[in-house]
Structures are given as C-alpha cells and as structure tokens.
Design a protein around this motif. Structure first.
Motif, mmCIF file in Angstrom:
data_model
loop_
_atom_site.group_PDB
_atom_site.id
_atom_site.type_symbol
_atom_site.label_atom_id
_atom_site.label_comp_id
_atom_site.label_asym_id
_atom_site.label_seq_id
_atom_site.Cartn_x
_atom_site.Cartn_y
_atom_site.Cartn_z
ATOM 1 N N GLU A 46 2.663 1.621 -3.399
ATOM 2 C CA GLU A 46 1.683 1.976 -4.423
ATOM 3 C C GLU A 46 1.310 3.452 -4.316
ATOM 4 O O GLU A 46 1.176 4.141 -5.312
ATOM 5 N N SER A 47 1.175 3.948 -3.089
ATOM 6 C CA SER A 47 0.845 5.361 -2.907
ATOM 7 C C SER A 47 1.995 6.262 -3.347
ATOM 8 O O SER A 47 1.777 7.364 -3.834
ATOM 9 N N LYS B 268 4.036 5.641 -5.834
ATOM 10 C CA LYS B 268 4.064 5.635 -7.299
ATOM 11 C C LYS B 268 3.129 6.698 -7.861
ATOM 12 O O LYS B 268 3.384 7.269 -8.899
ATOM 13 N N LYS B 269 2.050 6.966 -7.161
ATOM 14 C CA LYS B 269 1.036 7.898 -7.638
ATOM 15 C C LYS B 269 1.457 9.360 -7.475
ATOM 16 O O LYS B 269 0.845 10.244 -8.029
ATOM 17 N N THR C 137 0.830 -1.204 0.000
ATOM 18 C CA THR C 137 0.000 0.000 0.000
ATOM 19 C C THR C 137 0.866 1.256 0.000
ATOM 20 O O THR C 137 0.614 2.196 -0.738
#
Length: 87
Positions: free
Chosen positions: A82-83, A85-86, A79
């Motif tokens: 992934e955050s 990467k954004k 998580t």
C-alpha cells in the motif's frame, strides 16, 4: 501466567474498545488487564472513586506496562504494498 475469561459487553462498546486498543498498539485483552489491574490495586471502595482520566493518561503517555502483538506477515505485506502504491 495468563488465564482466559469470557466476558459479555454491548457490541458497540467492544467495537470502540478494539479500535482504541489497536490505536494504542495493544490487544483488547491487555487493555482490559491494565484497567482491571489499576482498579483492583488502587484500594477504591467503589467504582465511582476510580480516576478514569488518570488511567487514560497513563495508557496514552506510555507509563503502563503492556505487551504488544506483532503484525502478521499478511498485514506487513499489505502495508508495504500500500505504501508503494502511494509513491
């Protein structure tokens, strides 16, 4: 004290119930326990008398007492990354 029980359901229902429970932040076991506790403590003469809408509202509004399971370190890391990467 918790006790284990084995139940059999239609696979589609289990999948939907797991998704719902995960969305509520609880396990499928706790979701089932909440439903069974409500059903057996309400004095309903048959299952048709059970107010499902009241129970769904109770769970969604947070009145129910339930135990959440913490996310694993692997899920937390995924998580987090992934955050990142954004951004």
């Amino acid at each position: 004290m918790d006790a284990k029980v084995t139940l059999s359901f239609d696979a589609k229902i289990i999948k939907q119930a797991k998704e719902y429970a995960e969305g509520q932040g609880i396990s499928l076991s706790r979701l089932t326990e909440i439903l069974l506790r409500k059903l057996t403590s309400g004095g309903y003469s048959n299952i048709e008398d059970f107010p499902v809408d009241e129970w769904v509202s109770m769970v969604s509004e947070g009145e129910a007492e339930y135990i959440t399971t913490p996310k694993s370190n692997k899920k937390l890391k995924a998580t987090f990354f992934e955050s990142r990467k954004k951004q």
